[in-house]
Scaffold this motif. Structure first.
Motif, PDB file in Angstrom:
ATOM      1  N   LYS A 388       0.837  -1.193   0.000  1.00  0.00           N
ATOM      2  CA  LYS A 388       0.000   0.000   0.000  1.00  0.00           C
ATOM      3  C   LYS A 388       0.872   1.243   0.000  1.00  0.00           C
ATOM      4  N   ALA A 389       0.556   2.179  -0.903  1.00  0.00           N
ATOM      5  CA  ALA A 389       1.306   3.430  -0.941  1.00  0.00           C
ATOM      6  C   ALA A 389       0.950   4.293   0.262  1.00  0.00           C
ATOM      7  N   GLY A 390       1.931   5.060   0.738  1.00  0.00           N
ATOM      8  CA  GLY A 390       1.684   5.938   1.873  1.00  0.00           C
ATOM      9  C   GLY A 390       2.758   5.818   2.921  1.00  0.00           C
ATOM     10  N   PRO A 391       2.640   6.563   4.003  1.00  0.00           N
ATOM     11  CA  PRO A 391       3.695   6.616   5.019  1.00  0.00           C
ATOM     12  C   PRO A 391       3.732   5.417   5.962  1.00  0.00           C
ATOM     13  N   GLU A 392       2.737   4.526   5.904  1.00  0.00           N
ATOM     14  CA  GLU A 392       2.725   3.349   6.763  1.00  0.00           C
ATOM     15  C   GLU A 392       2.887   2.091   5.924  1.00  0.00           C
ATOM     16  N   PHE A 393       3.677   1.165   6.432  1.00  0.00           N
ATOM     17  CA  PHE A 393       3.984  -0.049   5.683  1.00  0.00           C
ATOM     18  C   PHE A 393       2.860  -1.070   5.823  1.00  0.00           C
ATOM     19  N   GLU A 394       2.379  -1.553   4.669  1.00  0.00           N
ATOM     20  CA  GLU A 394       1.350  -2.598   4.666  1.00  0.00           C
ATOM     21  C   GLU A 394       1.462  -3.406   3.381  1.00  0.00           C
ATOM     22  N   VAL A 395       1.738  -4.692   3.510  1.00  0.00           N
ATOM     23  CA  VAL A 395       1.743  -5.588   2.356  1.00  0.00           C
ATOM     24  C   VAL A 395       0.307  -5.973   2.045  1.00  0.00           C
ATOM     25  N   VAL A 396      -0.121  -5.713   0.825  1.00  0.00           N
ATOM     26  CA  VAL A 396      -1.498  -5.985   0.406  1.00  0.00           C
ATOM     27  C   VAL A 396      -1.629  -7.381  -0.174  1.00  0.00           C
ATOM     28  N   SER A 397      -0.650  -7.802  -0.964  1.00  0.00           N
ATOM     29  CA  SER A 397      -0.709  -9.139  -1.562  1.00  0.00           C
ATOM     30  C   SER A 397       0.679  -9.584  -1.981  1.00  0.00           C
ATOM     31  N   VAL A 398       0.835 -10.886  -2.116  1.00  0.00           N
ATOM     32  CA  VAL A 398       2.064 -11.490  -2.615  1.00  0.00           C
ATOM     33  C   VAL A 398       1.672 -12.425  -3.750  1.00  0.00           C
ATOM     34  N   ASN A 399       2.252 -12.207  -4.925  1.00  0.00           N
ATOM     35  CA  ASN A 399       1.829 -12.922  -6.130  1.00  0.00           C
ATOM     36  C   ASN A 399       2.980 -13.751  -6.692  1.00  0.00           C
ATOM     37  N   GLU A 400       2.751 -15.038  -6.833  1.00  0.00           N
ATOM     38  CA  GLU A 400       3.773 -15.968  -7.298  1.00  0.00           C
ATOM     39  C   GLU A 400       3.582 -16.255  -8.786  1.00  0.00           C
ATOM     40  N   MET A 401       4.536 -15.803  -9.605  1.00  0.00           N
ATOM     41  CA  MET A 401       4.475 -16.078 -11.039  1.00  0.00           C
ATOM     42  C   MET A 401       5.125 -17.412 -11.400  1.00  0.00           C
ATOM     43  N   LYS A 402       6.088 -17.841 -10.570  1.00  0.00           N
ATOM     44  CA  LYS A 402       6.859 -19.055 -10.850  1.00  0.00           C
ATOM     45  C   LYS A 402       7.528 -18.973 -12.222  1.00  0.00           C
ATOM     46  N   ASP A 403       8.033 -17.779 -12.528  1.00  0.00           N
ATOM     47  CA  ASP A 403       8.656 -17.519 -13.825  1.00  0.00           C
ATOM     48  C   ASP A 403       9.643 -16.374 -13.608  1.00  0.00           C
ATOM     49  N   THR A 415      -4.303  -3.409 -17.789  1.00  0.00           N
ATOM     50  CA  THR A 415      -3.519  -4.641 -17.850  1.00  0.00           C
ATOM     51  C   THR A 415      -2.100  -4.386 -17.377  1.00  0.00           C
ATOM     52  N   ILE A 416      -1.567  -5.317 -16.589  1.00  0.00           N
ATOM     53  CA  ILE A 416      -0.158  -5.301 -16.198  1.00  0.00           C
ATOM     54  C   ILE A 416       0.574  -6.296 -17.086  1.00  0.00           C
ATOM     55  N   TYR A 417       1.555  -5.815 -17.834  1.00  0.00           N
ATOM     56  CA  TYR A 417       2.330  -6.680 -18.721  1.00  0.00           C
ATOM     57  C   TYR A 417       3.665  -7.004 -18.056  1.00  0.00           C
ATOM     58  N   LEU A 418       3.985  -8.294 -17.993  1.00  0.00           N
ATOM     59  CA  LEU A 418       5.206  -8.770 -17.345  1.00  0.00           C
ATOM     60  C   LEU A 418       6.021  -9.578 -18.348  1.00  0.00           C
ATOM     61  N   ARG A 419       7.235  -9.119 -18.596  1.00  0.00           N
ATOM     62  CA  ARG A 419       8.130  -9.832 -19.499  1.00  0.00           C
ATOM     63  C   ARG A 419       9.062 -10.684 -18.643  1.00  0.00           C
ATOM     64  N   THR A 420       8.721 -11.973 -18.503  1.00  0.00           N
ATOM     65  CA  THR A 420       9.599 -12.876 -17.788  1.00  0.00           C
ATOM     66  C   THR A 420      10.650 -13.412 -18.757  1.00  0.00           C
TER      67      THR A 420
END
Length: 430
Positions: A388-403, A415-420
């Motif tokens: 999460k953006a901002g002055p306090e730390f917070e992990v929103v999600s962890v995404n495993e591409m396995k690539d 769309t988020i484009y990822l070049r593995t």
């Protein structure tokens, strides 16, 4: 007439309201996005996905590459090293390959899995696309894949002498392409660091300027990329490497100011090559260094050598990202360290909001991206942490591409484009 006018007005308003979401979509024309700041202004993006969930499509690549994809409307451009061929590929937003071109030949890998000659990212203006390779090959193509021009920068500007290859990505701005060629072996008679400006439609040189420094050993080799600072009062090119950040006039290349302080002389490190690139926001230039050297925040209105000027140095931070480029958004500087730790600073004062918060303890080569209230951190093993953006730390999600991947994400039209290393992925809400 009045009834017709009211109906027409209501109809127009309805049409505009329906069309508004698509009007908010933006292109991602070069590395670091439309304004060269690693910021996307799109909304309603996915924050959770896997190798199967929220995957619109994926297409296999003919070989590895560390370059970020770029997107214009329904066209995606990406590079790859396939054997000895250095390729530029055009893929539509449905995941279908439209064409591929051999820009040059002569691939070299760096440190086995760190990169190759297809590492610089392409750029596009919606009519043409330019692809620059680490061996100096550069080509301009139209959207149908027809070659407009092609040559090798080494033939024109001399042999590249750089340990891990020329990975610097050029900047497209208006009708011009800007390059930093910072390399050498310390012999001024045979090697000269240069800043170069080319006409985008012809490839002809507009200007070139020498970029002298007192850097020695590996510090002569810069892997960072140039960028542009622009506000209502001034605009200039920034080059980064050889112990310095330097501002240049866009029209002539003439040096406006320079700042050292990235490799302090009292503890000079002969292996302090610069990889992370500078980033900008209004009134501030954030200049990373490497390893145990500091990160500097500079004012844009300097002249001459501002290395020791208290007037033009806003603040400095004791620890710098080594590879990922910082992001500045809404008054906060985000620093993703090589090991995935995240630090946030006040852009005006340099004061710390939070420091060295752990995300995923793995190599981070890609630069973080801000989008829709979140910071996306991309690790080398394919895990992408959303904070999460901002002055306090917070992990929103962890995404495993396995690539595995080293390229920074690109965001366009929801769309988020990822070049593995093996594939190009399109991540989109189902």
């Amino acid at each position: 007439m009045r009834i017709f006018s009211l109906i027409s007005t209501a109809t127009i308003c309805w049409v505009l309201s329906v069309a508004l979401p698509s009007a908010q979509a933006e292109n991602w024309p070069q590395w670091r996005g439309p304004k060269l700041d690693n910021i996307s202004h799109e909304t309603d993006l996915p924050i959770s996905w896997s190798s199967t969930e929220n995957v619109a499509w994926k297409i296999p690549m003919p070989g590895p590459g560390g370059a970020s994809p770029v997107v214009w409307d329904d066209r995606i451009f990406v590079t790859a090293a396939a054997g000895d061929d250095l390729l530029l590929m055009c893929i539509n937003t449905d995941g279908k390959e439209l064409w591929r071109k051999v820009v040059g030949q002569g691939n070299k890998t760096a440190r086995t899995d760190e990169g190759n000659s297809a590492s610089p990212s392409p750029c596009t203006d919606g009519k043409h696309v330019w692809s620059y390779m680490g061996n100096g090959a550069i080509g301009c193509y139209d959207f149908d894949g027809n070659e407009i021009w092609n040559f090798n920068m080494q033939d024109r500007y001399g042999r590249f002498d750089i340990q891990f290859g020329m990975t610097s990505t050029p900047v497209l701005d208006g009708d011009r392409l800007y390059f930093q060629l910072i390399h050498g072996d310390g012999d001024a008679a045979t090697q000269e660091a240069l800043v170069v400006c080319l006409d985008k439609l012809t490839g002809k040189e507009i200007w070139k300027q020498p970029r002298p420094s007192e850097a020695v050993a590996e510090n002569e080799h810069a892997y960072a990329s140039p960028t542009i600072y622009r506000d209502d009062e001034r605009e200039f090119l920034l080059t980064h490497g050889a112990d310095l950040i330097v501002a240049h006039d866009l029209d002539t290349g003439k040096e406006i100011w320079r700042s050292g302080g990235l490799n302090p002389p009292d503890r000079y490190d002969r292996t302090l090559r610069l990889v992370a690139s500078p980033t900008t926001a209004e009134g501030i230039i954030v200049a990373p260094s490497a390893k145990r050297s500091p990160l500097l925040a500079l004012r844009p209105d300097g002249t001459g050598d501002i290395t020791d000027s208290k007037t033009y140095r806003l603040w400095q931070h004791e620890k710098t990202p080594d590879v990922p480029t910082p992001v500045v958004y809404d008054g906060i500087v985000y620093l993703c360290m090589e090991n995935g730790n995240l630090t946030t600073l006040d852009a005006k004062t340099g004061e710390t909001f939070y420091k060295q918060k752990r995300t995923h303890r793995q190599r981070h080569r890609a630069s973080p991206i801000y989008a829709d209230g979140h910071i996306y951190l991309t690790a080398r093993d394919g895990r992408i942490t959303v904070v999460k953006a901002g002055p306090e730390f917070e992990v929103v999600s962890v995404n495993e591409m396995k690539d595995s991947l080293a390229a920074s994400p690109a965001i366009s039209n929801g769309t988020i484009y990822l070049r593995t290393f093996d594939n190009l992925w399109a991540i989109r809400k189902e």
